[in-house]
Motif scaffolding. Structure first.
Motif, mmCIF file in Angstrom:
data_model
loop_
_atom_site.group_PDB
_atom_site.id
_atom_site.type_symbol
_atom_site.label_atom_id
_atom_site.label_comp_id
_atom_site.label_asym_id
_atom_site.label_seq_id
_atom_site.Cartn_x
_atom_site.Cartn_y
_atom_site.Cartn_z
ATOM 1 N N UNK A 17 0.803 -1.212 0.000
ATOM 2 C CA UNK A 17 0.000 0.000 0.000
ATOM 3 C C UNK A 17 0.842 1.271 0.000
ATOM 4 N N UNK A 18 1.964 1.238 0.727
ATOM 5 C CA UNK A 18 2.708 2.472 0.966
ATOM 6 C C UNK A 18 4.097 2.503 0.350
ATOM 7 N N UNK A 19 4.638 1.338 -0.058
ATOM 8 C CA UNK A 19 5.994 1.299 -0.582
ATOM 9 C C UNK A 19 7.041 1.401 0.503
ATOM 10 N N UNK A 20 6.646 1.244 1.759
ATOM 11 C CA UNK A 20 7.571 1.343 2.891
ATOM 12 C C UNK A 20 7.042 0.474 4.027
ATOM 13 N N UNK A 21 7.738 0.536 5.144
ATOM 14 C CA UNK A 21 7.261 -0.186 6.320
ATOM 15 C C UNK A 21 7.759 -1.599 6.408
ATOM 16 N N UNK A 22 8.780 -1.954 5.637
ATOM 17 C CA UNK A 22 9.244 -3.329 5.595
ATOM 18 C C UNK A 22 10.134 -3.759 6.739
ATOM 19 N N UNK A 241 -2.691 6.453 5.636
ATOM 20 C CA UNK A 241 -2.134 5.188 6.122
ATOM 21 C C UNK A 241 -0.615 5.296 6.231
ATOM 22 N N UNK A 242 -0.001 5.887 5.208
ATOM 23 C CA UNK A 242 1.451 6.040 5.235
ATOM 24 C C UNK A 242 1.882 6.934 6.390
ATOM 25 N N UNK A 243 1.151 8.021 6.620
ATOM 26 C CA UNK A 243 1.520 8.933 7.709
ATOM 27 C C UNK A 243 1.394 8.239 9.059
ATOM 28 N N UNK A 244 0.347 7.419 9.232
ATOM 29 C CA UNK A 244 0.203 6.656 10.469
ATOM 30 C C UNK A 244 1.365 5.684 10.648
ATOM 31 N N UNK A 245 1.780 5.081 9.558
ATOM 32 C CA UNK A 245 2.902 4.149 9.593
ATOM 33 C C UNK A 245 4.180 4.878 9.996
#
Length: 271
Positions: A17-22, A241-245
């Motif tokens: 979804x975000x391209x990050x958070x891995x 979602x990305x900002x929350x992550x």
């Protein structure tokens, strides 16, 4: 095993979804569910994220969302920069670095939520509206290279995945749409991760097969789900979602500093 599958699905979905958070999410997740230390969890988490990102890369190439020249250029700059980041981490207090980076991430999250998308005419790195590809010049190469430099340095300094820098930076400095930014970020993650995995294998790391296969499969499935969902979720929701992550990771980093202080300077759950 259910916990491991659930972790993989969530992490893979967020990656899609975000391209990050891995990596920064995979490592503490594996440490918690498997009782591993960082040295055991990091290679397995990296392998899972890299293979999941590869699935996203294939999909992005088929759909022509990836700007592969930009991804390769960013990765080429990031890899040597990460080595300097590792060197700097040995001479600069990592706790101050983590604290400073956490503050930066809060600012990034704020700007993602409340800033308007950059206007096409104001973007320093512009896309040819007919081909959808970057108009390459010295300015474009310098800015994208700068993104790779910062992402690489922070990866080496803090162990934080490049997606947290690449996605918001490309959002600010390019007029690329969010789907292409995320797909391009996944390709950078795959390129950098592949080299790191090769180094781990060369150094003799032995992957635990059952846990690795289960976690990798869950991450890949989660990424596929995330890539499907992104076609039905409005851009502003994906941004939220990305900002929350980003905020969640920054809180985790601050917590790691707090734990370090409580343990009188003995490293514990740090990145």
């Amino acid at each position: 095993m259910f916990t491991l599958i659930f972790e993989g699905l969530v992490i893979g979905c967020l990656l899609g979804l975000t391209g990050a958070g891995g990596g920064i999410l995979a490592v503490p997740a594996l440490m918690t569910s498997q009782g591993w230390d960082v040295a055991q969890a990091a290679p397995v988490g990296l392998l899972a994220i890299t293979l999941a990102a590869f699935v996203g890369v294939i999909q992005g190439l088929i759909q022509q969302h990836i700007r592969y020249k930009a991804a390769i250029w960013i990765a080429l700059i990031s890899i040597p920069a990460a080595k300097y980041g590792i060197y700097l981490a040995q001479i600069i207090s990592p706790q101050w670095l983590v604290f400073a980076f956490s503050i930066v991430m809060f600012i990034v999250a704020y700007r993602i939520v409340f800033n308007k998308v950059i206007d096409i005419d104001d973007a320093p790195c512009k896309i040819n509206q007919q081909t959808g590809k970057f108009i390459w010049n010295i300015q474009t190469a310098s800015i994208l290279g700068g993104i790779g430099l910062v992402a690489g340095l922070l990866t080496g300094l803090l162990g934080v995945g490049g997606g947290f820098i690449i996605v918001p930076a490309m959002r600010k400095f390019t007029n690329l749409n969010l789907k292409s930014i995320i797909a391009t970020s996944l390709m950078v993650i795959f390129l950098i991760g592949s080299i790191s995995i090769s180094i781990n294998i060369f150094n003799g790391f032995e992957y635990p097969l059952e846990v690795s296969i289960t976690f990798i499969s869950a991450c890949v499935l989660g990424l596929i789900i995330g890539r499907v969902l992104i076609g039905y979720i409005p851009v502003n929701i994906v941004q939220f979602i990305f900002s929350l992550l980003v905020v969640s990771v920054s809180i985790y980093l601050l917590f790691s500093v707090f734990v370090f202080i409580l343990n009188d300077g003995i490293p514990s759950l740090l990145i």
